[in-house]
Structures are given as structure tokens and as C-alpha cells.
Design a protein around this motif. Structure first.
Motif, mmCIF file in Angstrom:
data_model
loop_
_atom_site.group_PDB
_atom_site.id
_atom_site.type_symbol
_atom_site.label_atom_id
_atom_site.label_comp_id
_atom_site.label_asym_id
_atom_site.label_seq_id
_atom_site.Cartn_x
_atom_site.Cartn_y
_atom_site.Cartn_z
ATOM 1 N N SER A 133 5.569 31.224 7.704
ATOM 2 C CA SER A 133 6.130 30.659 8.768
ATOM 3 C C SER A 133 7.658 30.961 8.988
ATOM 4 N N LYS A 134 8.041 30.752 10.124
ATOM 5 C CA LYS A 134 9.368 30.962 10.319
ATOM 6 C C LYS A 134 10.395 29.657 10.325
ATOM 7 N N GLY A 135 9.562 28.598 10.172
ATOM 8 C CA GLY A 135 10.485 27.215 10.232
ATOM 9 C C GLY A 135 10.890 26.991 8.958
ATOM 10 N N ALA A 136 11.892 26.118 9.056
ATOM 11 C CA ALA A 136 12.724 25.829 7.560
ATOM 12 C C ALA A 136 11.710 25.279 6.322
ATOM 13 N N PHE A 137 12.051 25.302 5.372
ATOM 14 C CA PHE A 137 11.474 24.651 4.142
ATOM 15 C C PHE A 137 11.781 23.273 4.077
ATOM 16 N N THR A 138 10.845 22.452 4.724
ATOM 17 C CA THR A 138 11.201 20.920 4.915
ATOM 18 C C THR A 138 10.472 20.046 3.615
ATOM 19 N N VAL A 139 10.835 18.939 3.765
ATOM 20 C CA VAL A 139 10.345 17.903 3.077
ATOM 21 C C VAL A 139 8.497 17.873 2.828
ATOM 22 N N SER A 140 8.401 18.290 4.338
ATOM 23 C CA SER A 140 6.854 18.434 4.477
ATOM 24 C C SER A 140 6.170 19.611 3.948
ATOM 25 N N SER A 141 7.020 20.781 3.996
ATOM 26 C CA SER A 141 6.374 22.184 3.587
ATOM 27 C C SER A 141 6.037 21.826 2.075
ATOM 28 N N THR A 152 4.168 15.225 3.175
ATOM 29 C CA THR A 152 3.215 14.396 4.350
ATOM 30 C C THR A 152 1.961 14.187 3.895
ATOM 31 N N GLU A 153 1.488 14.632 2.546
ATOM 32 C CA GLU A 153 0.354 14.426 2.099
ATOM 33 C C GLU A 153 0.201 12.855 1.952
ATOM 34 N N CYS A 154 -0.899 12.307 2.202
ATOM 35 C CA CYS A 154 -1.147 10.950 1.924
ATOM 36 C C CYS A 154 -0.931 10.446 0.698
ATOM 37 N N SER A 155 -1.239 11.198 -0.287
ATOM 38 C CA SER A 155 -1.187 10.551 -1.837
ATOM 39 C C SER A 155 0.175 10.455 -2.166
ATOM 40 N N LYS A 156 1.099 11.043 -1.618
ATOM 41 C CA LYS A 156 2.657 11.050 -1.840
ATOM 42 C C LYS A 156 3.133 9.803 -1.681
ATOM 43 N N CYS A 157 2.704 8.914 -0.649
ATOM 44 C CA CYS A 157 3.152 7.641 -0.450
ATOM 45 C C CYS A 157 2.220 6.595 -0.548
ATOM 46 N N HIS A 158 1.029 6.940 -0.574
ATOM 47 C CA HIS A 158 -0.087 5.808 -0.900
ATOM 48 C C HIS A 158 -0.653 6.070 -2.385
ATOM 49 N N TYR A 159 -0.866 4.730 -3.023
ATOM 50 C CA TYR A 159 -1.183 4.678 -4.351
ATOM 51 C C TYR A 159 -2.888 4.925 -4.143
ATOM 52 N N LEU A 162 0.759 -1.290 0.097
ATOM 53 C CA LEU A 162 0.055 0.028 -0.040
ATOM 54 C C LEU A 162 0.656 1.332 0.056
ATOM 55 N N SER A 163 2.003 1.261 0.260
ATOM 56 C CA SER A 163 2.992 2.271 0.337
ATOM 57 C C SER A 163 3.746 2.320 -0.845
ATOM 58 N N TYR A 164 4.305 3.554 -1.044
ATOM 59 C CA TYR A 164 5.100 3.692 -2.364
ATOM 60 C C TYR A 164 6.399 4.569 -1.825
ATOM 61 N N PHE A 165 7.576 3.877 -2.193
ATOM 62 C CA PHE A 165 8.806 4.365 -1.877
ATOM 63 C C PHE A 165 9.820 4.216 -3.036
ATOM 64 N N ASN A 166 10.449 5.289 -3.314
ATOM 65 C CA ASN A 166 11.111 5.548 -4.264
ATOM 66 C C ASN A 166 12.743 5.843 -3.807
ATOM 67 N N HIS A 167 13.836 5.091 -4.389
ATOM 68 C CA HIS A 167 15.159 5.258 -3.925
ATOM 69 C C HIS A 167 15.844 6.527 -4.572
ATOM 70 N N SER A 168 15.403 6.522 -5.958
ATOM 71 C CA SER A 168 16.141 7.824 -6.559
ATOM 72 C C SER A 168 15.809 9.097 -6.001
ATOM 73 N N GLN A 169 14.461 9.248 -5.697
ATOM 74 C CA GLN A 169 13.961 10.368 -5.006
ATOM 75 C C GLN A 169 14.739 10.716 -3.666
ATOM 76 N N HIS A 170 15.164 9.722 -3.083
ATOM 77 C CA HIS A 170 16.030 10.085 -1.796
ATOM 78 C C HIS A 170 17.325 10.139 -2.025
ATOM 79 N N THR A 171 18.087 9.144 -2.778
ATOM 80 C CA THR A 171 19.303 9.050 -2.843
ATOM 81 C C THR A 171 19.997 10.271 -3.876
#
Ligand code: HEC
Ligand code: HEC
Ligand code: HEC
Ligand code: HEC
Ligand code: HEC
Ligand code: HEC
Length: 438
Positions: A419-427, A431-438, A351-360
Motif C-alpha cells: 500500500s501507498k499509505g503511511a505505516f500507522t498504528v492500525s497497519s 484496530t484488531e479487536c483483541s488488542k483492546c478487548h480482553y 471490557l476495554s484495555y487501555f495502557n498509558h505507558s504504551q501511548h506516552t
């Protein structure tokens, strides 16, 4: 009058059972409160451990989470040996400066010939502990956390492994439940023994009374019947109180067991299966410094990292160590034209999608961040929990590299205004469901 005594006896018995259930409940509550203390660090002002009480709860929390994510695979905060020694009391046993250099790079200490380092390394059969790029404060927070656990361990008979607020599905959380479970087991056994002793005593008293009454008193008919009635087992299981009690105990045990299992479903952190060929990453990626993508050829380009085929091994082993029985297994696989049956270690559910090239490639995340010190492993094990919480935590914390990429300019501007925080992956929606779930 005598029937009255006998009735009182059964009342005493039920009152006793009732008290038993209540005290069991109270003790269970006590144990879970202990565990809670263990998970949150000792509250300031509580009766135990002035030392831990003086530590900042935020530091303890940080230490707990660092310990859980980096050390708990190999160490308990108590005295149990997992892969490395239990770390209870380590902050007293060793100097802080020593501990900081050890945790940052134990191999450096060992090569420098530090006698304590060499001794502990020898004692644990020269298993290399991975190095950690922590700041001094981070290491100190871990040590503070370990110290706080020692105080809790002193208060609870069994050690409770390091946890902070058992996040659903985290391996370590289950350990703590297991430890509390062990504590309850002991109480249960003690209670059962006490119960048996009491029942026997009651029966003895009852038969003594009966004998006495039969011998020395003229009983009227009703009393006689009551005194000499036969013990009727069917009465026990027909009794409402007994039935409720049995159902209650059954439900509690069942709940305990399911909770234990549910918390651990699908989590295989530390999974270290035996492989068909004794292939060592420590030898190949560590000592001989072969690049990860020499074998895991697609790790920078595609979703999957890929496991090398026997042909890749043959690039070298057509020459090297041909006579070794382990290498002969590669030859046999090629002769039979069968792939080598490597046992898969990391495996996300479909049910989850993980991509190596996206990370490495895109994210520039090191293999070791997720897979641990692979180059030091003789046998690969699953270093990270691979839970959804693990993915999301990193996405919340990791700043996105937006430098020199026009695509992000507007997004970053909008983000910085809001916002004052850093621009993170979640920004960026990581952390949207559809990014990791088909
Ligand atoms: C992959 C397993 C592994 C991990 C992860 C790990 N250790 Fe270790 N650790 C060991 C082993 C094995 C030893 C025993 C010495 C040796 O063989 O190098 C050890 C030894 C130690 C010692 C020395 C104990 C003593 O009695 O002197 C300390 C302190 C320690 N580890 C702290 C940590 C901390 C803190 C972390 C997390 C940041 C951590 N370790 C993570 C395996 C590990
Ligand atoms: C010489 C070839 C080779 C090199 C170099 C190599 N690996 Fe591997 N890797 C393998 C083989 C073969 C397996 C399957 C057997 C095993 O698990 O040990 C494997 C398995 C793995 C696994 C576990 C896969 C699973 O089943 O989930 C990971 C993670 C991994 N390698 C990461 C790395 C990293 C990171 C590096 C670089 C530091 C690296 N490998 C370098 C050959 C290699
Ligand atoms: C880039 C070269 C290279 C590649 C590719 C390679 N190896 Fe090796 N391998 C070595 C070297 C070098 C040694 C160490 C030989 C020695 O100790 O003399 C070794 C040792 C080994 C040993 C230990 C043999 C023994 O008995 O000591 C095994 C097993 C092994 N390799 C399996 C594999 C497998 C399986 C693959 C394919 C996934 C593979 N190797 C790919 C270079 C390589
Ligand atoms: C962001 C975390 C992360 C990073 C960085 C990462 N991996 Fe993985 N790796 C995973 C996850 C998650 C899986 C399980 C994937 C699945 O089951 O679909 C995995 C699986 C693997 C596997 C098993 C085969 C496969 O593709 O499922 C290998 C081999 C592997 N990784 C090697 C590497 C190497 C080599 C690197 C560095 C170049 C690397 N990984 C970097 C998280 C990571
Ligand atoms: C060690 C940190 C880390 C972990 C752990 C991690 N990720 Fe990521 N992930 C990143 C980074 C950094 C990026 C951003 C890459 C980029 O676009 O620059 C990213 C991006 C992604 C994206 C693309 C998001 C987008 O906005 O397009 C997906 C999907 C994703 N990760 C899935 C996963 C899943 C699934 C897991 C867990 C199995 C996981 N990640 C674990 C660091 C991590
Ligand atoms: C960064 C990636 C990522 C994001 C974003 C994400 N998930 Fe997940 N999710 C995962 C992974 C990986 C798993 C598998 C975890 C496991 O096996 O323990 C998972 C598992 C699940 C499961 C199965 C539960 C289980 O324990 O098996 C559900 C349901 C789920 N996610 C729902 C969601 C919802 C709803 C959202 C949006 C609010 C979401 N996920 C966002 C990565 C992600």
C-alpha cells in the motif's frame, strides 16, 4: 337523510385525524432532512446560502470534524453559549487573519494587548481558550463549516449543533437529535392547539344543527334518535381508529426517547465533577510548571497513570500555604489516615484495555492530545469522548514511529509493497479487536 349528514360529520372528523397524522409525519421527515442538511453542510445548488454552496464539501466535512472534535465541547455553531460564545456569524464579525491567530493561540493575542482579544477575554471572565496547532487551511475549513451552519440555522428555527453523520455514541450527535426533537415539540404543540380549536368548532356546529333540527323540523323516529343520541365516550376508546392512533403515537414517542438515550450511553465528554479539594492543574502544572509525572508517577511506566497520594502533596505543602483551609483538608486526611476522595473523571468500561505507558512512553503521544489543555484547567474535565470510534480513528491516522527499531523493518517493507499509505498504528494491528478487548 340527517343521519347521513351526521355520518359525514364523523367521517370529516376521522379524515381530519388522518390528515393530522400524515402532516405530522411529513413535517417530522422535513425536520430530519433539515438536520441531515445541517450535518452534511449545505448541498451545492440547494436553495439556501449561495456562500456555503460554493464551499467545497470536502472542506466542510474536514471543518465539521475538526470543529466537533476540538471546539464543540465549548462552542456551539449557533448562538448558544456553552463555555465560550456561540460562533454563529463569527466569520463576518471578525477578520480572518484575527481568527486564525486567535484560534492558534488566543493567549498570545491577549498578552500582546489586542483590544478585541482582551475585550472578549474579559467578557468571558478570563477563561483561557486552549491553543490549537492547526494549519491556516484547517482553521479556514472550521470557519467555512461554521459559516455553513449559520445558513442552516437560518432555515431551521432552532440551531443544530455541529455534527457530521451522527456516529453512534458521539455526544454531539445527540445534541443534534435533541435540537430536532425541540423542533418537533413546537410543531406538536401547534398541531394540538389547531386540533382543539377544530374540535370545539365542530362541536359548536353540531349543537347548532341539533337545535335547529329539533325546533324547526318534524323528525321521523329514526332521525330523532340519531339527532338526540347521547354522546358515548366508550365508543371513542372502543373505536379501532382511535386505538391504533394512540398506539402509534406511543410507539413514536418511545422510539424517540430510547434513541436519544442510547446514543448517549456511557459517554461523559465534558464531565467536570466538583472535587473535594479545590486543587488546580492551572496553578500547579501551568503556572508552577510541575511535571505531570511528578504527581501521576506511573504514567510512563504502567497501565494506569495513578492519582497522587496526600504524601506527594505534602512534599510541598508541609511548607507552602499551610494555613489555607483547602490545604488543611490534606492535613485532616493524613491525620485520619484516610485517602482524599477524589472523584474519578475518566473511566473506560471494564471490557476495554487501555495502557498509558504504551501511548506516552512507547508511542510518544502527548497527554494533551487525549486530555486537552490540562495545564489550563482549574477543574479537570473529560476532554475526549473516550469512545471506541475515538481510539480507532487515531490508530488509523497516526503513523507509527518505527525508526531505529529492527523489529519493524520487515513489516514496514511488506506494508510499503502492498500500500501507498503511511505505516500507522492500525497497519501494525492496532484496530484488531483483541488488542483492546480482553
Ligand atoms: C475549553 C473551551 C474551549 C475550546 C475547546 C475552544 N474554545 Fe474558543 N473560546 C473559549 C472561551 C472561554 C472564549 C471566550 C474568550 C476567552 O475567555 O478566552 C472563546 C472564544 C473564541 C472565539 C472568539 C469569539 C469572539 O466572539 O470573538 C473564537 C473565534 C473561538 N473561540 C473559536 C474556537 C474554535 C474554532 C475552537 C476549536 C478549534 C475553539 N474555539 C475551542 C473556549 C473554548
Ligand atoms: C501537583 C500534582 C499534580 C500535577 C503536577 C498534575 N496532576 Fe493531574 N491530577 C492531580 C490530582 C490530585 C488529580 C485528582 C483531582 C482532579 O481531578 O483535579 C489529578 C487528576 C488528573 C486527571 C483526571 C483523572 C481522572 O479522574 O480521570 C488527568 C487527566 C490529569 N490529572 C492529567 C494531568 C496532566 C496531563 C498533567 C500535566 C500537564 C497533570 N495532571 C499534572 C495532581 C496533579
Ligand atoms: C511541587 C510542589 C507542590 C506539590 C507537590 C503540590 N502543590 Fe499545591 N501548591 C504549590 C504551590 C507553589 C502553590 C501556590 C501557593 C501560593 O499561591 O502561594 C500551591 C497551591 C495549592 C492550593 C491553593 C491553596 C490556596 O488556598 O491558595 C491547593 C488547594 C493545593 N496547592 C493543593 C495541592 C494538592 C491537593 C496537592 C497534592 C495532590 C498539591 N497541592 C501538591 C505547590 C505544590
Ligand atoms: C492516547 C490517549 C491518552 C494519552 C496520551 C494520555 N492519556 Fe491519560 N487517560 C486516557 C484514557 C483513555 C484514560 C481512562 C483510562 C481508564 O479508565 O482505564 C486516562 C486516564 C488518566 C488518568 C486517571 C487515572 C487512570 O490511570 O485511569 C490520569 C491521571 C491520566 N490519564 C493522566 C495522564 C497523563 C499525565 C498523561 C501524559 C503523561 C496521559 N494521561 C496521557 C488516555 C490518554
Ligand atoms: C491520539 C492518538 C491515540 C488515541 C486517541 C488512542 N491511541 Fe492507542 N495507540 C496510539 C499509538 C501512537 C500507538 C502505538 C504505540 C507504539 O507502539 O508505538 C497506540 C497503540 C495502542 C495499543 C497497542 C497496539 C499494538 O499494536 O500493540 C493499544 C492496545 C491501544 N493503543 C489502545 C487504545 C485504546 C483502548 C484507546 C482508546 C481508549 C486508544 N488506544 C486511543 C495512539 C492513540
Ligand atoms: C483501539 C481500541 C479498540 C479496538 C481495536 C476495538 N475496540 Fe471495541 N471498544 C473500545 C473501547 C475503548 C470501548 C468502550 C467505548 C465506550 O465506552 O463507549 C469499546 C467498546 C466495545 C463494545 C461495547 C459497545 C458499547 O458501546 O458499549 C463492543 C461490543 C466492542 N467494543 C466490540 C469490538 C469489536 C468487535 C472490535 C473488532 C472489530 C473492537 N471492539 C475493536 C476499544 C476498541
Amino acid at each position: 337523510m340527517i343521519s347521513c349528514i351526521l355520518k359525514t360529520k364523523s367521517k370529516v372528523f376521522f379524515a381530519f385525524l388522518f390528515a393530522l397524522v400524515i402532516s405530522f409525519g411529513a413535517l417530522a421527515q422535513g425536520a430530519s432532512e433539515q438536520a441531515e442538511v445541517a450535518t452534511k453542510g449545505v448541498e451545492p445548488g440547494s436553495t439556501q446560502g449561495a456562500e456555503a454552496g460554493s464551499a467545497d464539501p470536502a472542506v466542510l466535512d474536514a471543518g465539521a470534524s475538526l470543529f466537533k472534535n476540538n471546539c464543540a465541547v465549548c462552542h456551539s455553531a449557533g448562538s448558544d453559549v456553552i463555555v465560550g460564545p456561540g460562533l454563529q456569524g463569527i466569520e463576518k464579525k471578525r477578520k480572518e487573519a484575527w481568527l486564525i491567530s486567535w484560534i492558534k493561540n488566543s493567549q498570545a493575542l491577549i498578552s500582546a494587548g489586542d483590544p478585541e482579544a482582551v475585550a472578549i477575554y474579559e467578557e468571558y471572565n478570563k477563561q483561557a481558550m486552549p491553543s490549537f496547532a492547526f494549519s491556516d487551511d484547517e482553521v479556514k475549513s472550521i470557519l467555512a463549516y461554521i459559516g455553513s451552519q449559520a445558513n442552516v440555522a437560518a432555515a431551521v428555527p432552532t440551531t443544530v449543533a455541529g455534527v457530521d453523520g451522527a456516529t453512534p455514541g458521539e455526544n454531539v450527535g445527540t445534541d443534534a437529535i435533541g435540537a430536532v426533537g425541540g423542533y418537533l415539540d413546537i410543531i406538536l404543540v401547534v398541531l394540538i392547539v389547531v386540533l382543539i380549536v377544530l374540535v370545539i368548532t365542530l362541536l359548536l356546529i353540531s349543537s347548532l344543527l341539533k337545535n335547529y333540527l329539533n325546533k324547526n323540523r318534524q323528525l321521523d323516529e329514526i332521525d330523532n334518535e340519531v339527532v338526540n343520541q347521547r354522546f358515548d365516550f366508550s365508543k371513542i376508546y372502543k373505536s379501532k381508529a382511535v386505538r391504533t392512533l394512540v398506539v402509534l403515537i406511543f410507539v413514536v414517542v418511545l422510539l424517540d426517547l430510547t434513541l436519544d438515550k442510547v446514543m448517549g450511553i456511557g459517554i461523559q465528554q465534558g464531565y467536570k465533577p466538583q472535587q473535594p479539594i479545590a486543587f488546580s492543574h492551572k496553578l500547579h502544572a501551568g503556572e508552577h510548571q510541575i511535571d505531570c509525572n511528578y504527581c501521576h508517577t506511573t504514567v510512563y511506566e504502567s497501565k494506569s497513570a495513578s492519582i497522587p497520594s496526600a504524601n506527594i502533596c505534602m512534599n510541598c505543602h508541609s511548607q507552602i500555604k499551610k494555613e489555607s483551609p483547602e490545604i488543611q483538608k490534606i492535613y485532616k486526611a493524613i491525620e485520619r489516615n484516610e485517602p482524599i476522595q477524589w472523584v474519578r473523571i475518566h473511566n473506560l468500561p471494564d471490557l476495554s484495555y487501555f495502557n498509558h505507558s504504551q501511548h506516552t512512553q512507547v508511542g510518544g503521544v502527548e497527554c494533551q492530545t487525549c486530555h486537552g489543555p490540562i495545564q489550563e484547567m482549574d477543574v479537570v474535565y473529560q476532554y475526549s469522548p473516550l469512545t471506541m470510534g475515538w481510539c480507532i480513528d487515531c490508530h488509523r491516522e497516526t503513523p507509527l514511529n518505527t525508526e531505529g527499531n529492527k523489529y519493524y523493518d520487515n513489516l514496514v517493507k511488506m506494508h510499503d509493497e502492498a500500500s501507498k499509505g503511511a505505516f500507522t498504528v492500525s497497519s501494525n494491528g492496532g484496530t484488531e479487536c483483541s488488542k483492546c478487548h480482553y
